[in-house]
Design a protein around this motif. Structure first.
Motif, short mmCIF file in Angstrom:
data_model
loop_
_atom_site.label_atom_id
_atom_site.label_comp_id
_atom_site.label_asym_id
_atom_site.label_seq_id
_atom_site.Cartn_x
_atom_site.Cartn_y
_atom_site.Cartn_z
N GLN A 129 5.73 -4.92 12.50
CA GLN A 129 4.62 -3.97 12.55
C GLN A 129 3.82 -4.05 13.85
OE1 GLN A 129 1.84 -4.11 9.26
NE2 GLN A 129 0.45 -2.62 10.21
N THR A 130 3.52 -5.24 14.32
CA THR A 130 2.64 -5.37 15.49
C THR A 130 3.26 -4.73 16.72
OG1 THR A 130 1.74 -7.44 14.59
CG2 THR A 130 1.36 -6.99 16.92
N TRP A 131 4.53 -5.02 16.99
CA TRP A 131 5.13 -4.44 18.20
C TRP A 131 5.40 -2.95 18.03
CZ3 TRP A 131 9.59 -1.77 18.50
CH2 TRP A 131 10.63 -2.03 17.60
N VAL A 171 3.39 7.09 15.55
CA VAL A 171 2.98 6.12 14.53
C VAL A 171 4.19 5.36 13.99
CG1 VAL A 171 0.96 7.44 13.79
CG2 VAL A 171 3.17 7.86 12.71
N GLY A 172 3.92 4.18 13.43
CA GLY A 172 4.96 3.42 12.74
C GLY A 172 5.24 4.02 11.37
N ASP A 173 6.49 3.87 10.93
CA ASP A 173 6.92 4.40 9.63
C ASP A 173 7.59 3.27 8.87
OD1 ASP A 173 7.75 5.96 7.51
OD2 ASP A 173 9.46 6.83 8.57
N PRO A 174 6.79 2.47 8.11
CA PRO A 174 7.34 1.27 7.47
C PRO A 174 8.18 1.56 6.23
CG PRO A 174 5.03 1.52 6.91
CD PRO A 174 5.34 2.61 7.88
N TYR A 175 9.30 0.83 6.10
CA TYR A 175 10.12 0.79 4.89
C TYR A 175 9.97 -0.61 4.30
CZ TYR A 175 12.31 5.27 5.96
OH TYR A 175 12.54 6.61 6.19
N PRO A 176 10.01 -0.75 2.98
CA PRO A 176 9.68 -2.04 2.37
C PRO A 176 10.60 -3.19 2.77
CG PRO A 176 10.58 -0.53 0.73
CD PRO A 176 10.28 0.28 1.95
N ASP A 177 11.88 -2.91 2.97
CA ASP A 177 12.80 -3.99 3.33
C ASP A 177 13.93 -3.41 4.17
OD1 ASP A 177 14.74 -2.89 1.47
OD2 ASP A 177 13.60 -3.89 -0.11
N PHE A 178 14.74 -4.31 4.72
CA PHE A 178 15.79 -3.92 5.65
C PHE A 178 16.83 -3.03 4.97
CE2 PHE A 178 19.07 -5.58 8.92
CZ PHE A 178 18.78 -4.53 9.77
N GLY A 220 3.84 18.02 15.68
CA GLY A 220 3.96 16.97 14.68
C GLY A 220 3.85 15.57 15.25
N GLU A 221 4.28 14.58 14.45
CA GLU A 221 4.18 13.18 14.82
C GLU A 221 5.54 12.65 15.29
OE1 GLU A 221 0.77 11.40 11.82
OE2 GLU A 221 2.88 11.25 11.25
N PHE A 222 5.49 11.70 16.20
CA PHE A 222 6.67 10.94 16.59
C PHE A 222 6.61 9.62 15.82
CE2 PHE A 222 9.00 7.82 19.07
CZ PHE A 222 10.16 8.51 19.41
N THR A 223 7.56 9.41 14.92
CA THR A 223 7.53 8.23 14.06
C THR A 223 8.54 7.18 14.51
OG1 THR A 223 9.11 9.24 12.53
CG2 THR A 223 6.76 9.55 12.06
N ILE A 224 8.21 5.92 14.25
CA ILE A 224 9.12 4.81 14.52
C ILE A 224 9.32 4.06 13.22
CG2 ILE A 224 9.54 2.71 15.84
CD1 ILE A 224 7.64 3.77 17.98
N ALA A 225 10.49 4.20 12.62
CA ALA A 225 10.77 3.55 11.34
C ALA A 225 11.13 2.08 11.56
CB ALA A 225 11.91 4.27 10.63
N TYR A 226 10.68 1.23 10.64
CA TYR A 226 10.99 -0.19 10.71
C TYR A 226 10.91 -0.79 9.32
CZ TYR A 226 5.91 -0.97 10.29
OH TYR A 226 4.62 -0.99 9.84
N ASN A 227 11.53 -1.94 9.14
CA ASN A 227 11.46 -2.65 7.86
C ASN A 227 10.28 -3.60 7.87
OD1 ASN A 227 13.39 -3.83 9.85
ND2 ASN A 227 13.36 -5.59 8.47
N ALA A 228 9.42 -3.46 6.87
CA ALA A 228 8.17 -4.23 6.82
C ALA A 228 8.40 -5.71 6.54
CB ALA A 228 7.25 -3.64 5.74
N SER A 277 20.90 9.68 6.93
CA SER A 277 20.36 10.59 7.96
C SER A 277 19.03 11.21 7.55
CB SER A 277 21.37 11.69 8.30
OG SER A 277 22.58 11.14 8.76
N THR A 278 18.21 10.41 6.85
CA THR A 278 16.91 10.91 6.41
C THR A 278 15.76 10.27 7.16
OG1 THR A 278 16.82 9.28 4.62
CG2 THR A 278 17.76 11.43 4.10
N VAL A 279 16.05 9.46 8.12
CA VAL A 279 15.02 8.77 8.88
C VAL A 279 14.99 9.33 10.30
CG1 VAL A 279 16.52 6.92 9.74
CG2 VAL A 279 14.10 6.46 9.40
N GLY A 280 13.82 9.26 10.94
CA GLY A 280 13.71 9.68 12.33
C GLY A 280 14.02 8.52 13.26
N PRO A 281 13.39 8.43 14.42
CA PRO A 281 13.61 7.30 15.32
C PRO A 281 13.35 5.99 14.57
CG PRO A 281 12.34 9.00 16.42
CD PRO A 281 12.45 9.42 14.99
N TYR A 282 14.19 5.00 14.84
CA TYR A 282 14.06 3.74 14.10
C TYR A 282 14.32 2.56 15.02
CZ TYR A 282 19.18 4.26 13.85
OH TYR A 282 20.52 4.44 14.17
#
Length: 542
Positions: A397-399, A416-423, A384-392, A433-438
């Motif tokens: 996004q760039t880093w 890959v990045g895993d964007p969420y709309p806001d913090f 599978g994928e290794f995701t990095i969650a972040y707030n858009a 506990s529904t998010v992966g690495p963040y």
């Protein structure tokens, strides 16, 4: 102003005996400088922010969006000036009678904005509400050192005793060498009597005792902005030199920067990465780029498959860490506004070290990363994928993309990045506990090493969002915070970090500088030790 280490005058609190904290008269700004004379004392200052995750009560607030607001509308026993030094606010004096006993004397005549006088009862009741397990307040762990605290059931803080209307004592269940220094943090703010009638409703329209107050019932427009006006009755060390503070919740940092350039926004505390190459020229003398007590990491929670704190998980986390080219990312993406991390704290904090044993896991080493990942695959193959969650909305996004690419290129996996709309949305997913690495960041509550370690990684800490648990780490923290000698305490905190380098509940990435700017006509802008502007000092021409 650039600095290598914060001036920790608050460490004087550790002495036993009749100690009075240095006060700050009402005719000075929050940084202890002379009252600003330029600009208007009635002009309202606009700045950027984000929608608070919870209601506006100090012990419920654990993120920067809410923190910026509660710090403005409440006054605690003490405050921190721009350099991190402790000054009295609601307190007249705080006496450290012994390593486990403090006496607090309040200034008489201070009031909440509804006219109610601030008394000892307002502090002790607020602290009990914040500590109560069933209330679920984010900052409840800040009371764990007070006698009577329980993380397992509702209990009373029996260590709080009212002597008279303006005096109360604090008895700790064990020595906590920096406890008095902590008392400027928002979890320790008082609440008026009306708050206890319906705490949840009060949090949506709070009544404080700080330099600002809400500008009417509709001041907080959720997901849009909050408007504050000055509190005319506040007479502590942070008297506002302006007419108010409007905090606008921007969807992106780029939008905020555009408003700053257009004169719509007065002060921005985070330049977007898209402007790192040009902002100093764009703003021409109206910028700051200085170290701050901010640490950035990639948290890999215990519930993420293949990454728990076991043999496989340790191998994979070490491989991920060695696969991240921090030097290249901080140089190319951040244009030198970040510094690759050497530990889990911040170089502006007293006691910091760049050579904690185990920190070699932060070195970029592609061959070792591949070897460790292969060893982990022998235990349990990766798919599978290794995701990095972040707030858009935070300019990440760039880093995140650069970090994901670094991991992908080295390990031959898809990251890959895993964007969420806001913090707030990201925080909700994390708490469920529904998010992966963040992506995670820590802006210090008070200037001490312990504050970077205990709130995030202690097994019972409210900020331990990745659910890390290691008794050895907990024990070393307890030894450090019980030590009366600062050098001995810091040595234990460094030992505790060595445990973290083995387990890697979070992978240190870099330390942040505060990179901010202000518009033309705006004066007296100083960014504090924690990266937050000293809003009360700021003025502008009308």
């Amino acid at each position: 102003m650039k600095r290598n280490k914060i001036a920790l005058s608050g460490l004087a609190l550790l002495g036993i005996g009749g100690l009075v904290l240095a006060g700050c008269s009402s005719d000075t700004g929050g940084s202890g400088e002379e009252t600003p004379s330029e600009g208007s004392s009635t002009a309202v200052i606009t700045t950027n922010g984000s929608e608070p995750q919870y209601g506006l009560i100090g012990s419920m607030t654990g993120e920067t969006g809410g923190g910026k607001i509660v710090t403005s509308i409440y006054a605690g026993l003490v405050a921190y000036d721009a350099e991190g030094a402790v000054v009295n606010d609601a307190a007249e004096e705080i006496t450290v009678d012994s390593p486990t006993h403090l006496t607090v004397k309040l200034r008489e005549g201070t009031t909440f904005t509804n006219g109610e006088e601030v008394t000892a009862d307002n502090f002790t009741k607020a602290w009990n509400e914040g500590a109560k397990l069933s209330n679920g307040h984010y900052g409840s762990y800040f009371f764990e050192d007070i006698e009577g605290y329980s993380a397992e059931e509702d209990s009373e803080l029996t260590g709080l005793e009212i002597v008279d209307d303006y005096t109360f004592t604090i008895t700790l269940n064990k020595p906590a060498s920096d406890f008095a220094q902590r008392l400027g943090y928002s979890a320790y703010y008082p609440l008026p009597d009306v708050a206890f009638e319906d705490l949840e409703a009060f949090a949506q329209s709070p009544i404080g005792n700080g330099p600002y107050m809400l500008d009417g019932e509709d001041a907080w427009q959720h997901d849009v902005r909050i408007d504050l006006v000055t509190n005319p009755d506040y007479d502590g060390p942070r008297v506002a030199q302006n007419g108010g503070l409007d905090i606008v919740f921007y969807a992106t940092q780029d939008a905020a920067y555009a408003d700053l350039q257009g004169g719509v926004l007065d002060v921005l505390d985070a330049i977007p990465d898209s402007a790192f190459e040009t902002y100093e020229t764009d703003l021409d003398g109206r910028t700051v780029n200085q170290p701050a007590a901010i640490f950035q990491s990639l948290t890999i929670p215990e519930w993420y498959e293949h990454f728990a704190t076991d043999e496989e998980g340790r191998l994979r986390k070490a491989a991920i860490s060695h696969a991240i080219n921090r030097e290249e990312i901080t140089d190319v993406v951040f244009s030198g506004t970040r510094t690759p991390a050497n530990d889990f704290t911040s170089p502006v904090i007293d006691g910091w070290s760049d050579s904690v044993p185990g920190s070699e896991v932060l070195e970029y080493d592609p061959e070792l990363a591949q070897e460790l990942w292969a060893q982990a695959d022998e235990i349990s193959p990766w798919e599978g994928e290794f995701t990095i969650a972040y707030n858009a909305d935070g300019g990440h996004q760039t880093w995140v993309d650069a970090t994901a690419n670094s991991i992908s290129n080295v390990l031959g996996i898809t990251a890959v990045g895993d964007p969420y709309p806001d913090f707030a949305t990201l925080l909700d997913a994390r708490d469920a506990s529904t998010v992966g690495p963040y992506r995670a960041g820590w802006q210090a509550d008070y200037p001490g090493l312990y504050n970077f370690l205990a709130p995030l990684y202690a097994s019972t800490a409210g900020g331990n969002d990745g659910k890390y648990n290691n008794p050895e780490f907990d024990a070393l923290l307890a030894e450090g915070i019980s030590a009366t000698d600062p050098d001995e305490a810091n040595a234990k905190f460094q030992e505790a970090q060595t445990v973290l380098f083995t387990d890697l509940p979070a992978i240190p990435l870099w330390y942040s500088n505060v990179t901010g700017g202000w518009a033309e006509g705006v004066e007296n802008v100083v960014f504090g030790w924690d990266s937050v502007p000293i809003y009360t000092d700021i003025t502008k021409a009308e």
